[in-house]
Design a protein around this motif. Structure first.
Motif, PDB file in Angstrom:
ATOM      1  N   PHE A 110       0.839  -1.200   0.000  1.00  0.00           N
ATOM      2  CA  PHE A 110       0.000   0.000   0.000  1.00  0.00           C
ATOM      3  C   PHE A 110       0.876   1.253   0.000  1.00  0.00           C
ATOM      4  O   PHE A 110       0.645   2.196  -0.759  1.00  0.00           O
ATOM      5  CB  PHE A 110      -0.923  -0.017   1.219  1.00  0.00           C
ATOM      6  N   ASN A 111       1.885   1.250   0.845  1.00  0.00           N
ATOM      7  CA  ASN A 111       2.759   2.413   0.957  1.00  0.00           C
ATOM      8  C   ASN A 111       3.626   2.612  -0.289  1.00  0.00           C
ATOM      9  O   ASN A 111       3.937   3.750  -0.664  1.00  0.00           O
ATOM     10  CB  ASN A 111       3.647   2.285   2.188  1.00  0.00           C
ATOM     11  N   ALA A 112       4.015   1.502  -0.928  1.00  0.00           N
ATOM     12  CA  ALA A 112       4.881   1.592  -2.104  1.00  0.00           C
ATOM     13  C   ALA A 112       4.137   2.078  -3.349  1.00  0.00           C
ATOM     14  O   ALA A 112       4.767   2.532  -4.309  1.00  0.00           O
ATOM     15  CB  ALA A 112       5.520   0.241  -2.390  1.00  0.00           C
ATOM     16  N   TYR A 117      -8.873 -12.330   1.654  1.00  0.00           N
ATOM     17  CA  TYR A 117      -9.762 -11.230   1.256  1.00  0.00           C
ATOM     18  C   TYR A 117     -10.031 -10.294   2.434  1.00  0.00           C
ATOM     19  O   TYR A 117     -10.002  -9.065   2.274  1.00  0.00           O
ATOM     20  CB  TYR A 117     -11.071 -11.799   0.731  1.00  0.00           C
ATOM     21  N   LEU A 118     -10.266 -10.836   3.604  1.00  0.00           N
ATOM     22  CA  LEU A 118     -10.503 -10.006   4.777  1.00  0.00           C
ATOM     23  C   LEU A 118      -9.276  -9.160   5.108  1.00  0.00           C
ATOM     24  O   LEU A 118      -9.391  -7.982   5.469  1.00  0.00           O
ATOM     25  CB  LEU A 118     -10.885 -10.879   5.969  1.00  0.00           C
ATOM     26  N   MET A 119      -8.100  -9.765   4.993  1.00  0.00           N
ATOM     27  CA  MET A 119      -6.861  -9.044   5.283  1.00  0.00           C
ATOM     28  C   MET A 119      -6.658  -7.878   4.308  1.00  0.00           C
ATOM     29  O   MET A 119      -6.391  -6.746   4.730  1.00  0.00           O
ATOM     30  CB  MET A 119      -5.675 -10.017   5.212  1.00  0.00           C
ATOM     31  N   VAL A 120      -6.810  -8.136   3.020  1.00  0.00           N
ATOM     32  CA  VAL A 120      -6.602  -7.088   2.021  1.00  0.00           C
ATOM     33  C   VAL A 120      -7.657  -5.993   2.151  1.00  0.00           C
ATOM     34  O   VAL A 120      -7.367  -4.803   1.986  1.00  0.00           O
ATOM     35  CB  VAL A 120      -6.591  -7.692   0.602  1.00  0.00           C
ATOM     36  N   SER A 121      -8.891  -6.381   2.473  1.00  0.00           N
ATOM     37  CA  SER A 121      -9.986  -5.415   2.609  1.00  0.00           C
ATOM     38  C   SER A 121      -9.762  -4.440   3.756  1.00  0.00           C
ATOM     39  O   SER A 121     -10.280  -3.316   3.735  1.00  0.00           O
ATOM     40  CB  SER A 121     -11.314  -6.153   2.823  1.00  0.00           C
ATOM     41  N   GLU A 122      -9.007  -4.858   4.757  1.00  0.00           N
ATOM     42  CA  GLU A 122      -8.715  -3.971   5.878  1.00  0.00           C
ATOM     43  C   GLU A 122      -7.634  -2.947   5.537  1.00  0.00           C
ATOM     44  O   GLU A 122      -7.496  -1.942   6.223  1.00  0.00           O
ATOM     45  CB  GLU A 122      -8.280  -4.804   7.087  1.00  0.00           C
ATOM     46  N   ILE A 170     -10.526  -0.377  -1.785  1.00  0.00           N
ATOM     47  CA  ILE A 170     -11.207  -1.175  -2.809  1.00  0.00           C
ATOM     48  C   ILE A 170     -10.496  -2.515  -2.903  1.00  0.00           C
ATOM     49  O   ILE A 170      -9.293  -2.579  -3.175  1.00  0.00           O
ATOM     50  CB  ILE A 170     -11.195  -0.464  -4.177  1.00  0.00           C
ATOM     51  N   ALA A 171     -11.229  -3.587  -2.650  1.00  0.00           N
ATOM     52  CA  ALA A 171     -10.671  -4.934  -2.727  1.00  0.00           C
ATOM     53  C   ALA A 171     -11.715  -5.857  -3.336  1.00  0.00           C
ATOM     54  O   ALA A 171     -12.828  -5.958  -2.825  1.00  0.00           O
ATOM     55  CB  ALA A 171     -10.254  -5.438  -1.353  1.00  0.00           C
ATOM     56  N   GLU A 172     -11.355  -6.508  -4.426  1.00  0.00           N
ATOM     57  CA  GLU A 172     -12.271  -7.404  -5.110  1.00  0.00           C
ATOM     58  C   GLU A 172     -11.544  -8.691  -5.487  1.00  0.00           C
ATOM     59  O   GLU A 172     -10.325  -8.708  -5.677  1.00  0.00           O
ATOM     60  CB  GLU A 172     -12.841  -6.762  -6.385  1.00  0.00           C
ATOM     61  N   ILE A 173     -12.320  -9.767  -5.598  1.00  0.00           N
ATOM     62  CA  ILE A 173     -11.811 -11.046  -6.074  1.00  0.00           C
ATOM     63  C   ILE A 173     -12.350 -11.278  -7.481  1.00  0.00           C
ATOM     64  O   ILE A 173     -13.510 -10.985  -7.769  1.00  0.00           O
ATOM     65  CB  ILE A 173     -12.253 -12.201  -5.152  1.00  0.00           C
ATOM     66  N   LYS A 186      -6.201   1.718  -4.453  1.00  0.00           N
ATOM     67  CA  LYS A 186      -6.375   2.901  -3.620  1.00  0.00           C
ATOM     68  C   LYS A 186      -7.486   3.810  -4.132  1.00  0.00           C
ATOM     69  O   LYS A 186      -8.060   4.583  -3.357  1.00  0.00           O
ATOM     70  CB  LYS A 186      -5.059   3.691  -3.575  1.00  0.00           C
ATOM     71  N   ARG A 187      -7.800   3.740  -5.439  1.00  0.00           N
ATOM     72  CA  ARG A 187      -8.777   4.676  -5.992  1.00  0.00           C
ATOM     73  C   ARG A 187      -9.729   4.055  -7.006  1.00  0.00           C
ATOM     74  O   ARG A 187     -10.928   4.317  -6.975  1.00  0.00           O
ATOM     75  CB  ARG A 187      -8.052   5.851  -6.649  1.00  0.00           C
ATOM     76  N   TYR A 188      -9.225   3.248  -7.923  1.00  0.00           N
ATOM     77  CA  TYR A 188     -10.015   2.837  -9.081  1.00  0.00           C
ATOM     78  C   TYR A 188     -10.723   1.506  -8.844  1.00  0.00           C
ATOM     79  O   TYR A 188     -10.087   0.511  -8.461  1.00  0.00           O
ATOM     80  CB  TYR A 188      -9.130   2.730 -10.314  1.00  0.00           C
TER      81      TYR A 188
END
Length: 283
Positions: free
Chosen positions: A178-180, A205-210, A214-217, A237-239
């Protein structure tokens, strides 16, 4: 005597009839094998896990690379973590707007073996836009300055205990990702089989969503992997992968793909009911 190569996954086997063993060796990190199969051409295995076949690798590489690169409006700088077979590089450099692609591969033997035996994927290692880092992806991303990349692709092996990819499935690693990323960055990754790896898929999925807003499979279908259905993640982060997707970018790009197209892009994010339930999106 017939020789068959197989991957065993949750007491189920995926097998390929072998014509010839081309390479078997052990690097500092893993066992590497390349076999010539009767039906699918060259087969690459790392620690006994099927990474790709010549015949069907295009499915995986299309779906790891093209969804984020056709959603992000200006993917100038792209990082691939893993991907020593070269298939992701091949697809990334098809995008003219990409100015630099970097590959972080922990195991140089994978690159060398694929260059020699699987040129179908290892065909762009000399591309002028490519920079290669022989490093641990976990450590590399930890020391990457904030806001460096537009898109990051996680093209790693599965997180088997003691294997080189274990750290690439942790919340610490995804926080560093996320930071990179730049303020509108996207990361995609291969995950697992929704049929057999329900807990892995749910927890991931739960980990990435936190971490990402925006997090989708999304899904692709390939005979290369157990059960034939494989899940990927799209974290942004946006799209949003559907709301911000412009099919004309693909249609006007002139990029040749074997699996991906504008309709597959949309359809891949439409999950079957059982998968939605795994993710807690239904029932």
């Amino acid at each position: 005597m017939e020789l068959w190569a197989y991957e065993e996954h949750n007491n189920t086997r995926l097998e390929f009839k072998v014509k010839q063993t081309l390479f078997v060796g052990r690097s500092k990190y893993q066992r590497i094998a390349v076999l010539d199969t009767v039906s699918c051409g060259k087969l690459l295995l790392l620690d006994g896990m099927i990474m790709l076949t010549e015949k069907f690798e295009f499915v995986y590489h299309d779906m790891l690379v093209h969804p984020p690169l056709f959603v992000h409006p200006s993917p100038k700088r792209v990082l691939i973590i893993g991907g020593g077979d070269g298939g992701a590089i091949r697809e990334v450099v098809k995008h003219e707007e990409v100015e630099q692609v970097e590959l972080v591969e922990i195991d140089p033997m994978v690159i060398d073996v694929c260059k020699k035996y699987i040129p179908t994927t290892a065909c762009q290692f000399d591309h002028p836009k490519l920079k290669i880092h022989i490093k641990d992806g976990f450590e590399f991303i930890k020391h990457t300055p904030e806001g460096t990349y537009d898109v990051i692709l996680i093209d790693s092996t599965d997180p088997i205990p003691g294997g080189p990819a274990v750290g690439l499935y942790s919340s610490e690693f995804y926080t560093d990702l996320f930071n990179a990323l730049k303020e509108d960055g996207i990361v995609t990754a291969q995950i697992a089989s929704p049929y057999f790896d329900e807990i892995v898929l749910r927890d991931y999925y739960l980990m990435v969503s936190e971490i990402f807003p925006i997090a989708e499979i999304y899904l692709a279908f390939t005979p290369d992997y157990p059960t034939g259905m494989w899940a990927f993640s799209f974290a942004s982060k946006r799209y949003h992968p559907i709301d911000e997707y412009d099919p004309d970018r693909y249609l006007n790009s002139g990029i040749e793909t074997g699996y991906y197209n504008e309709e597959i892009h949309r359809a891949a994010f439409a999950l079957p009911t059982f998968a939605r339930k795994i993710l807690g999106k239904e029932g």
